[in-house]
Every structure is written in structure tokens, then in C-alpha cells.
Design a protein around this motif. Structure first.
Motif, PDB file in Angstrom:
ATOM      1  N   SER A 201       4.353   0.065  -1.331  1.00 48.32           N
ATOM      2  CA  SER A 201       5.275   1.347  -1.522  1.00 48.32           C
ATOM      3  C   SER A 201       4.652   2.632  -0.918  1.00 48.32           C
ATOM      4  O   SER A 201       5.421   3.641  -0.947  1.00 48.32           O
ATOM      5  N   GLN A 202       3.553   2.498  -0.570  1.00 51.72           N
ATOM      6  CA  GLN A 202       2.842   3.737   0.268  1.00 51.72           C
ATOM      7  C   GLN A 202       3.137   3.615   1.732  1.00 51.72           C
ATOM      8  O   GLN A 202       3.062   4.598   2.454  1.00 51.72           O
ATOM      9  N   ILE A 203       3.351   2.471   2.321  1.00 54.43           N
ATOM     10  CA  ILE A 203       3.586   2.256   3.628  1.00 54.43           C
ATOM     11  C   ILE A 203       5.238   2.451   3.964  1.00 54.43           C
ATOM     12  O   ILE A 203       5.699   1.248   3.881  1.00 54.43           O
ATOM     13  N   GLU A 204       5.840   3.475   4.403  1.00 54.51           N
ATOM     14  CA  GLU A 204       7.099   3.549   4.503  1.00 54.51           C
ATOM     15  C   GLU A 204       7.769   3.042   5.865  1.00 54.51           C
ATOM     16  O   GLU A 204       8.904   2.953   5.900  1.00 54.51           O
ATOM     17  N   THR A 205       6.886   3.030   6.763  1.00 58.31           N
ATOM     18  CA  THR A 205       7.140   2.560   8.152  1.00 58.31           C
ATOM     19  C   THR A 205       7.908   1.326   8.122  1.00 58.31           C
ATOM     20  O   THR A 205       7.304   0.387   7.378  1.00 58.31           O
ATOM     21  N   SER A 206       8.345   0.478   9.145  1.00 57.88           N
ATOM     22  CA  SER A 206       8.599  -0.914   9.363  1.00 57.88           C
ATOM     23  C   SER A 206       7.521  -1.507   9.799  1.00 57.88           C
ATOM     24  O   SER A 206       6.574  -0.939  10.367  1.00 57.88           O
ATOM     25  N   ALA A 207       7.667  -2.803   9.927  1.00 58.54           N
ATOM     26  CA  ALA A 207       6.459  -3.737  10.067  1.00 58.54           C
ATOM     27  C   ALA A 207       6.460  -3.678  11.768  1.00 58.54           C
ATOM     28  O   ALA A 207       7.416  -3.658  12.184  1.00 58.54           O
ATOM     29  N   HIS A 208       5.121  -4.033  11.910  1.00 57.22           N
ATOM     30  CA  HIS A 208       4.930  -4.294  13.559  1.00 57.22           C
ATOM     31  C   HIS A 208       5.901  -5.405  14.053  1.00 57.22           C
ATOM     32  O   HIS A 208       5.848  -6.405  13.354  1.00 57.22           O
ATOM     33  N   SER A 209       6.310  -5.344  15.089  1.00 50.19           N
ATOM     34  CA  SER A 209       7.306  -6.201  15.715  1.00 50.19           C
ATOM     35  C   SER A 209       6.552  -7.366  16.626  1.00 50.19           C
ATOM     36  O   SER A 209       7.246  -8.499  16.873  1.00 50.19           O
ATOM     37  N   SER A 210       5.269  -7.212  16.841  1.00 50.16           N
ATOM     38  CA  SER A 210       4.746  -8.052  17.904  1.00 50.16           C
ATOM     39  C   SER A 210       3.058  -8.325  17.535  1.00 50.16           C
ATOM     40  O   SER A 210       2.550  -7.727  17.987  1.00 50.16           O
ATOM     41  N   VAL A 211       3.008  -9.239  16.770  1.00 46.36           N
ATOM     42  CA  VAL A 211       1.516  -9.355  16.270  1.00 46.36           C
ATOM     43  C   VAL A 211       1.325 -11.073  16.612  1.00 46.36           C
ATOM     44  O   VAL A 211       2.004 -11.960  16.672  1.00 46.36           O
ATOM     45  N   LEU A 212      -0.026 -11.239  16.538  1.00 47.50           N
ATOM     46  CA  LEU A 212      -0.668 -12.579  16.322  1.00 47.50           C
ATOM     47  C   LEU A 212      -1.607 -12.793  15.126  1.00 47.50           C
ATOM     48  O   LEU A 212      -2.473 -11.643  15.015  1.00 47.50           O
ATOM     49  N   THR A 213      -2.071 -13.860  14.859  1.00 47.13           N
ATOM     50  CA  THR A 213      -3.044 -14.091  13.693  1.00 47.13           C
ATOM     51  C   THR A 213      -4.234 -14.051  14.620  1.00 47.13           C
ATOM     52  O   THR A 213      -4.281 -14.257  15.996  1.00 47.13           O
ATOM     53  N   TYR A 214      -5.191 -13.697  13.838  1.00 50.53           N
ATOM     54  CA  TYR A 214      -6.610 -14.150  14.730  1.00 50.53           C
ATOM     55  C   TYR A 214      -6.757 -15.458  15.298  1.00 50.53           C
ATOM     56  O   TYR A 214      -7.393 -15.601  16.542  1.00 50.53           O
ATOM     57  N   GLY A 215      -6.247 -16.320  14.619  1.00 51.26           N
ATOM     58  CA  GLY A 215      -6.436 -17.767  15.140  1.00 51.26           C
ATOM     59  C   GLY A 215      -5.792 -18.095  16.353  1.00 51.26           C
ATOM     60  O   GLY A 215      -6.117 -18.722  17.320  1.00 51.26           O
ATOM     61  N   GLU A 216      -4.350 -17.456  16.177  1.00 43.86           N
ATOM     62  CA  GLU A 216      -3.541 -17.315  17.541  1.00 43.86           C
ATOM     63  C   GLU A 216      -4.223 -16.727  18.638  1.00 43.86           C
ATOM     64  O   GLU A 216      -4.063 -17.180  19.829  1.00 43.86           O
ATOM     65  N   MET A 217      -4.690 -15.539  18.653  1.00 39.24           N
ATOM     66  CA  MET A 217      -5.273 -14.705  19.405  1.00 39.24           C
ATOM     67  C   MET A 217      -6.471 -15.214  20.133  1.00 39.24           C
ATOM     68  O   MET A 217      -6.676 -15.311  21.315  1.00 39.24           O
TER      69      MET A 217
END
Length: 295
Positions: free
Chosen positions: A137-153
Motif C-alpha cells: 500500500s506504501q509503494i505506489e510505483t509499478s513493479a520493476h520490469s526486468s529482474v532475476l532471482t539471485y539463483g538465476e543471477m
């Protein structure tokens, strides 16, 4: 009441008062394993009523860490604390140029002893318990569109190198009050592996195919997780938005996996965490405070 103050090589648990045994219960395995450099005892009537401990941290070689444990039934606690503190300070490690003592901010008697002995506050750490719903409810921006999990990274050598380079830089920058050791990237990798982050819930954000942000999640307990170790590649104001976007993506992932609560670690020396959780009134919370005294 007179006390016998002496240095010990190991703990005689059976000689402690029952109250002191409860105070040190969680650290006895470490003491018995020899993880402490100094162990100072305060004895009275053939019972150990207080302990003073010191130890080194390989990631902060210029500091020596101190802690005192007391039988809470002692009537003259301040006097015993001063005696133990004096003995611990007499023989610091040859590599130390500062003494570090951390404690909760409601431990008033110990705080008074530290301040009267020349210790200064250098950092507050708050660990507020939050709900995923509250943070969303406090983070009003849209979600990041380019992410990886630590496992993938970690499967990509280039991204892994970028991540640990960034992690090292940010950790050192947020620990200037107690300088970190100059470790290699390989040693930083070992540090992270030892901390055992959740490889599926911790995320890195990518910009133009390179690591530009990260937030670390530690394994869930019941329905909650701990969030810490976060940072950005650049310091420009718009980069803070990316950290919020990465957090939004992470919150959505936590929600999907049934995680309902978060415990955040927020150090006053970590401007990333302070900014991300700026919606919390930290001054109203209990904190784990770190004090320093130069040698």
C-alpha cells in the motif's frame, strides 16, 4: 559486596547463578567453541554472577567487540559493569583501534555505564515487523520490469561479478563508522553464502542487461521473512525509484508465495534502507544501538 574479577579460558556453567545461565543461554555454544578472545568473570560467594566478553570480527578488523552479561538480581550492577568493562578495555587486540558495544536502547543502566566511560553512539538499527499488504500500500510505483532471482543471477558469470562488485562497494560505503575489511570478491561471495539468503525470493534489477539494483531476502520463518542488504549502482535521485520498483516486484512475489510478514533491518548508516522504508517513523521504535570508543 566484594567481587573477584578474573580472566577465564572456558566457561564453568555449573558455577554460574541460575539467572546468569539464562542470560547467556544463547551464546554458550560459541563460548565453549572458543569464539571469544577474552572471557572475564565476576565471582561472589563461589558463584559467577557476571561475564565480560570480547571478540574479533574478520570483516571489521579494526574493531574489538565487547559485551557484558549480568545476573539481574545483582543490587550493584553499575559497579560490576564498570569493573568488567575496565578489564576488557585493558587488553585490546593488537589490530584494534576502536571498541564496539551494541545493545537495545532500553538497556538504560548499561547505556549510562557506556556513556560515562567515553562511548559515543554511531548507529541505530531498527527491525520493524511489517505486513506485505502494508508495504504494498506504501509503494505506489509499478513493479520493476526486468529482474532475476539471485539463483538465476548466480548462473551468469558476468552478472555475478557485477553483483558482488556492487555489494562490496555499497557495504563498505555504509560501514564507514566501522570500516569493513578489504576483501576480495571471492571472499564477499563466501560471506553471502554463509548468510544463506533465499535464492528464489532475493532479486536483482537489470538496466540494459547489467545489475543496477538488488534486495536480499533471508529464508522464511513461519509466514515471515527478513529483508536486508539492498543497494543501487547509481546515486542519482531517479535510481531510488528503481529500488522501489524492485521492492514492489519482490512484494508481489512474496504475496504469491504466501508470505504475509516482513522484518526489515534498517540501519541509520544505510541510506538505501532508510529511504525505502521512509514511511516508517523509526524514532518511535525500539532500536539496537551501536556505540564506539577509540583506543
Amino acid at each position: 559486596m566484594p567481587y573477584m574479577i578474573s580472566e577465564a579460558k572456558k566457561i564453568r556453567k555449573d558455577d554460574m547463578t541460575k539467572n546468569l545461565q539464562q542470560q547467556v543461554k544463547s551464546i554458550l555454544p560459541k563460548i565453549n567453541a572458543g569464539d571469544y578472545r577474552q572471557i572475564i568473570e565476576a565471582d561472589s560467594d563461589e558463584h559467577i554472577v557476571a561475564l565480560g566478553l570480547s571478540w574479533k570480527n574478520p570483516f571489521h578488523p579494526s574493531a574489538e567487540y565487547l559485551r557484558i552479561y549480568l545476573d539481574e538480581d545483582l543490587k550493584d550492577q553499575a559497579d560490576v559493569q564498570r569493573q568488567l568493562l575496565t578489564h576488557l578495555e585493558k587488553n585490546p587486540s593488537s589490530t584494534a583501534d576502536r571498541l564496539i558495544y551494541s545493545l537495545m536502547n532500553d538497556q538504560v543502566k548499561t547505556l549510562s555505564t557506556l556513556k560515562s566511560n567515553g562511548y559515543e553512539l554511531i548507529r541505530n538499527t531498527c527491525e520493524p515487523a511489517l505486513t506485505v499488504a502494508e508495504c504494498l500500500s506504501q509503494i505506489e510505483t509499478s513493479a520493476h520490469s526486468s529482474v532475476l532471482t539471485y539463483g538465476e543471477m548466480m548462473k551468469d558469470p558476468q552478472l555475478k561479478n557485477e553483483f558482488f562488485t556492487l555489494l562490496k562497494r555499497n557495504y563498505e560505503a555504509t560501514h564507514l563508522v566501522n570500516p569493513a575489511a578489504d576483501l576480495t570478491l571471492s571472499e564477499w561471495m563466501s560471506l553471502l553464502l554463509d548468510e544463506q539468503p533465499d535464492w528464489n525470493l532475493s532479486l536483482v534489477g537489470l538496466t540494459d542487461g547489467s545489475v543496477s539494483s538488488y534486495i536480499t531476502i533471508f529464508p522464511p520463518e513461519n509466514e515471515g521473512v527478513e529483508i536486508a542488504w539492498m543497494g543501487l549502482r547509481t546515486e542519482i535521485p531517479t535510481a531510488r525509484l528503481e529500488l522501489q520498483q524492485l521492492f514492489k516486484k519482490q512484494l508481489e512475489l512474496l504475496n504469491q508465495t504466501g508470505i504475509r510478514s516482513i522484518e526489515a533491518e534498517i540501519d541509520t548508516t544505510d541510506h538505501y534502507a532508510s529511504a525505502l522504508f521512509s514511511f516508517i517513523e523509526l524514532g518511535t521504535l525500539k532500536s539496537y544501538d551501536t556505540y564506539r570508543k577509540s583506543i
